[in-house]
Design a protein around this motif. Structure first.
Motif, PDB file in Angstrom:
ATOM      1  N   ILE A 138       4.136 -22.416  43.975  1.00  0.00           N
ATOM      2  CA  ILE A 138       3.620 -21.094  44.347  1.00  0.00           C
ATOM      3  C   ILE A 138       2.870 -20.472  43.174  1.00  0.00           C
ATOM      4  O   ILE A 138       1.769 -19.922  43.335  1.00  0.00           O
ATOM      5  N   SER A 139       3.459 -20.559  41.989  1.00  0.00           N
ATOM      6  CA  SER A 139       2.824 -19.996  40.788  1.00  0.00           C
ATOM      7  C   SER A 139       1.491 -20.668  40.508  1.00  0.00           C
ATOM      8  O   SER A 139       0.509 -20.016  40.143  1.00  0.00           O
ATOM      9  N   TRP A 140       1.460 -21.992  40.684  1.00  0.00           N
ATOM     10  CA  TRP A 140       0.226 -22.748  40.439  1.00  0.00           C
ATOM     11  C   TRP A 140      -0.869 -22.321  41.414  1.00  0.00           C
ATOM     12  O   TRP A 140      -2.025 -22.129  41.004  1.00  0.00           O
ATOM     13  N   VAL A 141      -0.516 -22.143  42.681  1.00  0.00           N
ATOM     14  CA  VAL A 141      -1.500 -21.727  43.687  1.00  0.00           C
ATOM     15  C   VAL A 141      -2.044 -20.343  43.349  1.00  0.00           C
ATOM     16  O   VAL A 141      -3.264 -20.112  43.380  1.00  0.00           O
ATOM     17  N   ILE A 142      -1.154 -19.408  43.013  1.00  0.00           N
ATOM     18  CA  ILE A 142      -1.574 -18.035  42.714  1.00  0.00           C
ATOM     19  C   ILE A 142      -2.481 -17.992  41.491  1.00  0.00           C
ATOM     20  O   ILE A 142      -3.543 -17.357  41.504  1.00  0.00           O
ATOM     21  N   THR A 143      -2.074 -18.661  40.416  1.00  0.00           N
ATOM     22  CA  THR A 143      -2.870 -18.629  39.185  1.00  0.00           C
ATOM     23  C   THR A 143      -4.181 -19.389  39.343  1.00  0.00           C
ATOM     24  O   THR A 143      -5.198 -19.007  38.755  1.00  0.00           O
ATOM     25  N   THR A 144      -4.186 -20.454  40.148  1.00  0.00           N
ATOM     26  CA  THR A 144      -5.417 -21.212  40.378  1.00  0.00           C
ATOM     27  C   THR A 144      -6.435 -20.360  41.130  1.00  0.00           C
ATOM     28  O   THR A 144      -7.629 -20.354  40.798  1.00  0.00           O
ATOM     29  N   VAL A 151     -11.546 -15.877  34.852  1.00  0.00           N
ATOM     30  CA  VAL A 151     -10.412 -16.093  33.961  1.00  0.00           C
ATOM     31  C   VAL A 151      -9.591 -14.828  33.793  1.00  0.00           C
ATOM     32  O   VAL A 151      -8.355 -14.855  33.745  1.00  0.00           O
ATOM     33  N   ILE A 152     -10.262 -13.678  33.723  1.00  0.00           N
ATOM     34  CA  ILE A 152      -9.588 -12.411  33.446  1.00  0.00           C
ATOM     35  C   ILE A 152      -8.496 -12.064  34.458  1.00  0.00           C
ATOM     36  O   ILE A 152      -7.411 -11.620  34.065  1.00  0.00           O
ATOM     37  N   PRO A 153      -8.717 -12.229  35.784  1.00  0.00           N
ATOM     38  CA  PRO A 153      -7.651 -11.887  36.731  1.00  0.00           C
ATOM     39  C   PRO A 153      -6.330 -12.601  36.482  1.00  0.00           C
ATOM     40  O   PRO A 153      -5.270 -12.072  36.810  1.00  0.00           O
ATOM     41  N   VAL A 154      -6.346 -13.799  35.885  1.00  0.00           N
ATOM     42  CA  VAL A 154      -5.115 -14.527  35.600  1.00  0.00           C
ATOM     43  C   VAL A 154      -4.220 -13.703  34.684  1.00  0.00           C
ATOM     44  O   VAL A 154      -3.001 -13.644  34.868  1.00  0.00           O
ATOM     45  N   VAL A 155      -4.826 -13.049  33.708  1.00  0.00           N
ATOM     46  CA  VAL A 155      -4.075 -12.237  32.753  1.00  0.00           C
ATOM     47  C   VAL A 155      -3.338 -11.107  33.461  1.00  0.00           C
ATOM     48  O   VAL A 155      -2.198 -10.778  33.116  1.00  0.00           O
ATOM     49  N   PHE A 156      -3.973 -10.525  34.474  1.00  0.00           N
ATOM     50  CA  PHE A 156      -3.381  -9.394  35.167  1.00  0.00           C
ATOM     51  C   PHE A 156      -2.411  -9.813  36.281  1.00  0.00           C
ATOM     52  O   PHE A 156      -1.526  -9.043  36.650  1.00  0.00           O
ATOM     53  N   VAL A 157      -2.550 -11.023  36.774  1.00  0.00           N
ATOM     54  CA  VAL A 157      -1.684 -11.518  37.847  1.00  0.00           C
ATOM     55  C   VAL A 157      -0.418 -12.162  37.293  1.00  0.00           C
ATOM     56  O   VAL A 157       0.680 -11.995  37.839  1.00  0.00           O
ATOM     57  N   TYR A 158      -0.551 -12.894  36.182  1.00  0.00           N
ATOM     58  CA  TYR A 158       0.566 -13.678  35.648  1.00  0.00           C
ATOM     59  C   TYR A 158       1.829 -12.861  35.359  1.00  0.00           C
ATOM     60  O   TYR A 158       2.946 -13.368  35.571  1.00  0.00           O
ATOM     61  N   PRO A 159       1.729 -11.603  34.881  1.00  0.00           N
ATOM     62  CA  PRO A 159       2.963 -10.842  34.623  1.00  0.00           C
ATOM     63  C   PRO A 159       3.892 -10.753  35.826  1.00  0.00           C
ATOM     64  O   PRO A 159       5.117 -10.724  35.663  1.00  0.00           O
ATOM     65  N   PHE A 160       3.345 -10.727  37.045  1.00  0.00           N
ATOM     66  CA  PHE A 160       4.184 -10.611  38.233  1.00  0.00           C
ATOM     67  C   PHE A 160       5.052 -11.861  38.462  1.00  0.00           C
ATOM     68  O   PHE A 160       6.045 -11.807  39.174  1.00  0.00           O
ATOM     69  N   LEU A 161       4.653 -12.977  37.855  1.00  0.00           N
ATOM     70  CA  LEU A 161       5.401 -14.228  38.004  1.00  0.00           C
ATOM     71  C   LEU A 161       6.367 -14.460  36.848  1.00  0.00           C
ATOM     72  O   LEU A 161       7.104 -15.437  36.838  1.00  0.00           O
ATOM     73  N   PHE A 162       6.398 -13.547  35.905  1.00  0.00           N
ATOM     74  CA  PHE A 162       6.970 -13.805  34.597  1.00  0.00           C
ATOM     75  C   PHE A 162       8.478 -14.021  34.588  1.00  0.00           C
ATOM     76  O   PHE A 162       9.000 -14.795  33.782  1.00  0.00           O
ATOM     77  N   LEU A 163       9.206 -13.357  35.451  1.00  0.00           N
ATOM     78  CA  LEU A 163      10.670 -13.441  35.435  1.00  0.00           C
ATOM     79  C   LEU A 163      11.212 -14.505  36.384  1.00  0.00           C
ATOM     80  O   LEU A 163      12.433 -14.692  36.476  1.00  0.00           O
ATOM     81  N   GLY A 164      10.334 -15.203  37.061  1.00  0.00           N
ATOM     82  CA  GLY A 164      10.770 -16.147  38.092  1.00  0.00           C
ATOM     83  C   GLY A 164      11.699 -17.232  37.608  1.00  0.00           C
ATOM     84  O   GLY A 164      12.774 -17.460  38.191  1.00  0.00           O
ATOM     85  N   TYR A 165      11.326 -17.938  36.552  1.00  0.00           N
ATOM     86  CA  TYR A 165      12.146 -19.057  36.079  1.00  0.00           C
ATOM     87  C   TYR A 165      13.535 -18.622  35.609  1.00  0.00           C
ATOM     88  O   TYR A 165      14.534 -19.260  35.970  1.00  0.00           O
ATOM     89  N   PRO A 166      13.651 -17.554  34.810  1.00  0.00           N
ATOM     90  CA  PRO A 166      15.006 -17.107  34.447  1.00  0.00           C
ATOM     91  C   PRO A 166      15.851 -16.707  35.654  1.00  0.00           C
ATOM     92  O   PRO A 166      17.051 -16.984  35.700  1.00  0.00           O
ATOM     93  N   ILE A 167      15.229 -16.064  36.639  1.00  0.00           N
ATOM     94  CA  ILE A 167      15.964 -15.670  37.846  1.00  0.00           C
ATOM     95  C   ILE A 167      16.437 -16.905  38.607  1.00  0.00           C
ATOM     96  O   ILE A 167      17.572 -16.963  39.097  1.00  0.00           O
TER      97      ILE A 167
END
Length: 243
Positions: A138-144, A151-167
């Motif tokens: 899911i993360s790969w699809v969103i960031t792709t 390139v710039i939108p990746v910087v603003f989108v990635y924070p929303f995925l940031f806590l996924g792995y620890p959770i």
């Protein structure tokens, strides 16, 4: 399978600020850097194998672009083996996602003064594996998609995925639950998370700027930042006890 220890344990927790989270992550990363290097070596070796299999030489391409001075109009997709290389590299990234989760697990053990074992690096392949892989996809699809727009939108989108792995690791959540919880927390604290992501990315990429081979030392730093951000907003993780 794994269980969670409900009892309190040792371990530091950063404040909910960009500076505190990054500082905490740096201290945590120092304790597991040798294992982070192993994870990066595994990634680099397998990536090199993929280049050999596909015949795509990224180093030669970079040299060609540097010599010509043409970076913006270079047609990557026309290079022989590029499509297969991208496909296999993407698959590799998905399959190695549990390794990154294992590094987060090691960071937590370091923070709580628990003994660290080399096998801990592979806990993601035993603990919640299916959801880790789904979340990675899911993360790969969103960031792709974000990267394809610019390139710039990746910087603003990635924070929303940031806590996924620890959770996924500490709460044994499903991929959709991890995505939803990460999104809800980040949207209420977006400025802090954006700063954390930007600074974390700069430090992670510092190895390239200072010395190319140094990327092995710095690239996995983002896993420590994820862990520290989780601690800041969700508290000390409950200890994962494997059987």
């Amino acid at each position: 399978m794994s269980e969670f220890n409900e009892f309190d344990q040792q371990g530091s927790v950063p404040e909910r600020s960009t500076g505190s989270i990054i500082s905490h992550a740096i201290e945590m990363y120092k304790g597991v850097i040798l294992y982070a290097i192993v994870a990066m070596i595994v990634y680099i070796v397998l990536g090199y194998v993929i280049q050999l299999l596909t015949g795509f030489n990224s180093f030669a391409i970079m040299e060609s672009m540097r010599d010509s001075g043409d970076y913006s109009n270079f047609r990557y997709w026309e290079v022989p083996g590029f499509s297969m290389y991208v496909t296999l590299s993407s698959l590799l990234g998905l399959l190695l996602a549990p390794l990154y989760v294992g590094l987060i697990y090691m960071i937590n053990k370091y923070n709580t003064k628990s003994p660290i074992d080399f096998a801990d690096l592979f806990i993601g392949y035993k603990q919640n594996l299916g959801n880790i892989l789904i979340y990675a996809l899911i993360s790969w699809v969103i960031t792709t998609i974000a990267f394809s727009l610019c390139v710039i939108p990746v910087v603003f989108v990635y924070p929303f995925l940031f806590l996924g792995y620890p959770i996924l690791l500490f709460e044994n959540a499903s991929a959709t639950e991890a995505l939803g919880k990460s999104f809800n927390i980040v949207k209420e604290n977006y400025g802090t998370f954006l700063g954390v992501v930007v600074l974390g990315a700069i430090i992670s990429c510092a190895g390239i700027i200072l010395c190319g081979i140094g990327i092995i030392l710095t690239a996995p730093f983002m896993m420590a930042v994820m862990y520290s951000a989780y601690c800041a907003y969700l508290g000390k993780p409950r200890q994962v006890i494997t059987k």
